[in-house]
Design a protein around this motif. Sequence first.
Motif, PDB file in Angstrom:
ATOM      1  N   ASP A  37      11.775  -6.164  24.048  1.00  0.00           N
ATOM      2  CA  ASP A  37      12.537  -6.235  22.800  1.00  0.00           C
ATOM      3  C   ASP A  37      12.898  -4.842  22.294  1.00  0.00           C
ATOM      4  N   PHE A  38      11.888  -3.960  22.253  1.00  0.00           N
ATOM      5  CA  PHE A  38      12.124  -2.632  21.698  1.00  0.00           C
ATOM      6  C   PHE A  38      12.949  -1.761  22.642  1.00  0.00           C
ATOM      7  N   GLN A  39      12.780  -1.935  23.949  1.00  0.00           N
ATOM      8  CA  GLN A  39      13.602  -1.165  24.879  1.00  0.00           C
ATOM      9  C   GLN A  39      15.038  -1.672  24.894  1.00  0.00           C
ATOM     10  N   LEU A  40      15.211  -2.984  24.780  1.00  0.00           N
ATOM     11  CA  LEU A  40      16.561  -3.531  24.640  1.00  0.00           C
ATOM     12  C   LEU A  40      17.249  -2.899  23.437  1.00  0.00           C
ATOM     13  N   TYR A  41      16.494  -2.830  22.351  1.00  0.00           N
ATOM     14  CA  TYR A  41      17.063  -2.280  21.121  1.00  0.00           C
ATOM     15  C   TYR A  41      17.318  -0.787  21.248  1.00  0.00           C
ATOM     16  N   SER A  42      16.352  -0.066  21.811  1.00  0.00           N
ATOM     17  CA  SER A  42      16.502   1.386  21.899  1.00  0.00           C
ATOM     18  C   SER A  42      17.665   1.759  22.804  1.00  0.00           C
ATOM     19  N   LEU A  43      17.823   1.045  23.923  1.00  0.00           N
ATOM     20  CA  LEU A  43      18.940   1.330  24.815  1.00  0.00           C
ATOM     21  C   LEU A  43      20.272   0.945  24.170  1.00  0.00           C
ATOM     22  N   LEU A  63      25.220   8.305  16.550  1.00  0.00           N
ATOM     23  CA  LEU A  63      23.977   8.274  17.326  1.00  0.00           C
ATOM     24  C   LEU A  63      22.771   8.451  16.415  1.00  0.00           C
ATOM     25  N   ILE A  64      22.872   9.373  15.452  1.00  0.00           N
ATOM     26  CA  ILE A  64      21.773   9.580  14.499  1.00  0.00           C
ATOM     27  C   ILE A  64      21.524   8.312  13.682  1.00  0.00           C
ATOM     28  N   ALA A  65      22.610   7.657  13.214  1.00  0.00           N
ATOM     29  CA  ALA A  65      22.466   6.422  12.431  1.00  0.00           C
ATOM     30  C   ALA A  65      21.846   5.306  13.261  1.00  0.00           C
ATOM     31  N   ALA A  66      22.277   5.178  14.513  1.00  0.00           N
ATOM     32  CA  ALA A  66      21.713   4.149  15.389  1.00  0.00           C
ATOM     33  C   ALA A  66      20.232   4.398  15.641  1.00  0.00           C
ATOM     34  N   MET A  67      19.866   5.678  15.830  1.00  0.00           N
ATOM     35  CA  MET A  67      18.454   6.013  16.032  1.00  0.00           C
ATOM     36  C   MET A  67      17.649   5.753  14.756  1.00  0.00           C
ATOM     37  N   ILE A 293      11.788  10.510  25.817  1.00  0.00           N
ATOM     38  CA  ILE A 293      12.235  10.256  27.193  1.00  0.00           C
ATOM     39  C   ILE A 293      12.922   8.894  27.323  1.00  0.00           C
ATOM     40  N   GLN A 294      12.332   7.844  26.737  1.00  0.00           N
ATOM     41  CA  GLN A 294      12.865   6.505  26.926  1.00  0.00           C
ATOM     42  C   GLN A 294      13.957   6.126  25.930  1.00  0.00           C
ATOM     43  N   THR A 295      14.053   6.850  24.838  1.00  0.00           N
ATOM     44  CA  THR A 295      15.041   6.488  23.817  1.00  0.00           C
ATOM     45  C   THR A 295      16.098   7.572  23.651  1.00  0.00           C
ATOM     46  N   PHE A 296      15.689   8.736  23.136  1.00  0.00           N
ATOM     47  CA  PHE A 296      16.686   9.746  22.808  1.00  0.00           C
ATOM     48  C   PHE A 296      17.387  10.305  24.038  1.00  0.00           C
ATOM     49  N   LEU A 297      16.630  10.568  25.087  1.00  0.00           N
ATOM     50  CA  LEU A 297      17.199  11.224  26.252  1.00  0.00           C
ATOM     51  C   LEU A 297      18.318  10.399  26.880  1.00  0.00           C
ATOM     52  N   ILE A 298      18.213   9.061  26.812  1.00  0.00           N
ATOM     53  CA  ILE A 298      19.261   8.205  27.366  1.00  0.00           C
ATOM     54  C   ILE A 298      20.569   8.403  26.599  1.00  0.00           C
ATOM     55  N   GLY A 299      20.471   8.420  25.271  1.00  0.00           N
ATOM     56  CA  GLY A 299      21.658   8.678  24.464  1.00  0.00           C
ATOM     57  C   GLY A 299      22.171  10.101  24.628  1.00  0.00           C
ATOM     58  N   TYR A 300      21.273  11.057  24.796  1.00  0.00           N
ATOM     59  CA  TYR A 300      21.640  12.464  24.981  1.00  0.00           C
ATOM     60  C   TYR A 300      22.454  12.646  26.265  1.00  0.00           C
ATOM     61  N   ALA A 416       5.640  10.015  15.483  1.00  0.00           N
ATOM     62  CA  ALA A 416       6.127  10.594  16.733  1.00  0.00           C
ATOM     63  C   ALA A 416       7.326   9.847  17.312  1.00  0.00           C
ATOM     64  N   THR A 417       7.165   8.548  17.580  1.00  0.00           N
ATOM     65  CA  THR A 417       8.215   7.808  18.270  1.00  0.00           C
ATOM     66  C   THR A 417       9.425   7.537  17.390  1.00  0.00           C
ATOM     67  N   ALA A 418       9.195   7.142  16.136  1.00  0.00           N
ATOM     68  CA  ALA A 418      10.316   6.783  15.269  1.00  0.00           C
ATOM     69  C   ALA A 418      11.040   8.014  14.738  1.00  0.00           C
ATOM     70  N   ILE A 419      10.278   8.984  14.242  1.00  0.00           N
ATOM     71  CA  ILE A 419      10.887  10.184  13.685  1.00  0.00           C
ATOM     72  C   ILE A 419      11.390  11.114  14.788  1.00  0.00           C
ATOM     73  N   GLY A 420      10.707  11.112  15.938  1.00  0.00           N
ATOM     74  CA  GLY A 420      11.048  12.016  17.026  1.00  0.00           C
ATOM     75  C   GLY A 420      12.500  11.961  17.470  1.00  0.00           C
ATOM     76  N   PRO A 421      13.040  10.777  17.832  1.00  0.00           N
ATOM     77  CA  PRO A 421      14.447  10.723  18.253  1.00  0.00           C
ATOM     78  C   PRO A 421      15.423  11.183  17.179  1.00  0.00           C
ATOM     79  N   ILE A 422      15.134  10.862  15.902  1.00  0.00           N
ATOM     80  CA  ILE A 422      16.016  11.296  14.814  1.00  0.00           C
ATOM     81  C   ILE A 422      15.978  12.821  14.690  1.00  0.00           C
TER      82      ILE A 422
END
Length: 470
Positions: A37-43, A63-67, A293-300, A416-422
């Motif tokens: 569920d969360f990876q579907l959403y993050s991707l 991208l910032i808003a989506a994150m 690695i699993q969230t932000f880097l894909i969008g980057y 870490a995980t939620a604030i990190g990508p933003i």
Amino acid sequence: MTESIAPPTAKTETRTTKDLAKVAVSGWLGTAMEFMDFQLYSLAAAIVFNKIFFPDVSPVIGLIAAMATYGVGYVARLVGAVYFGRMGDRIGRKKVLFITIALMGASTTLIGVLPTYAMVGIWAPILLVALRLIQGFGAGAEIAGATVMLAEYAPARRRGLISSLVCLGTNSGTLAASALWAILVAVLSEDQLLTWGWRLPFLASFLLMIFAVWIRRSLKESPVFEQREDVVDGVAITKRDLAAEANTNEADQPKHKTQSTSTIEAALHQRKGKSFLIALGLRFGQAGNSGLIQTFLIGYLATVLLMNKSVGTTAIMIGSIIGFATIPLIGILGDRFGRRPLYMILSATTAVFAIPMMLMVTSGNPTLVTIAVVAGLNLGVLSLFSMESVTMAEFFGARTRFTQLALAKEIGGILATAIGPILAATLTAVTGHWWPLAAMLVGYSLITLVSAAVGPEVRGRDLVRLEDAA
């Protein structure tokens, strides 16, 4: 085969390997569903949500808003950790796991039928955030409950290996979500993906939810929960009643305290705080690295480096497949050599690898990018998660294990995980460089390294004990 998993007492019936297998499947399915569920959403947040729900802003701001919508779920997870964690410590693990799986599955499925910004305007992101909050509320105690349940079922000598099955569930969910997105990105056109293709993975999660709910209906309660001295008729005694019972026993037997009295006093006077802070630090490395690695880097890769969207999703998929060997191997090594040394080795190696990894990522070479993501995922995320699945359960006493474990996971997730990508999206936009990502990976890993260094070794600890390990 009917090997006894937990020694029978007057309060608990014998658990067999069949019961353990059922709990393992349940934990695997639940955590697979949570992370799917969360990876579907993050991707989706990294690839399409900025265009579907935030189309009227620049690509970077989108991208910032989506994150940010991705991070909102972690706030709800904290609330769910408190609510369901306390419930699990008081009335048992089984009932909570049934509720959380239903909440997660329903909210994820409904995301698949949401109207887009083009259809209803501002209501689209509002509804997205609302479902994300419900999803997070259920997920806040899902993986903690599955971790506690499996660790409390497992024989002490194989606890690391068996508890790593929870991490295999998360890996399965990540793999399934990444595979679905990789197929969609490869097969569908941009217009098809944005019009209807993005809905398919969310709708497909409904089938997994039905199977997981069916499995969990027939679980037996955790043997550790039933053996606790502070549990009467399936419900934990309140602290006030515990104090009254301890005073009564002390008055009746002032010279020779019973085992029950010692247990009650341990519950009343257990040391609090230190174990939680150490566990929180251990969580930082895995959670922070996962978010980057699993969230932000894909969008980057897709938005900033302008690489094909399939490069990132394929790399995550390959890394998840390799993780099916990495995760149990780390569990076995933890059972053999202890939790503390493995944590220190893994976190130190991840910190050293951060800069080479980012140099490979920014090279623009798809092969080097794939190698970097696969190595980073297995070293800095999956290996640490395998250790986390057993170590955090062993750190906490039985009376508050569910609550403290859930809170440590979710507070670490928020920080870490939620604030990190933003933060990563903001820093890379401001600097125009990759060094903030490497610095964040190093920082997360060093926090975990220091936490492991100051923490006790907890391999094989008696999980029925009510006090924390530190």
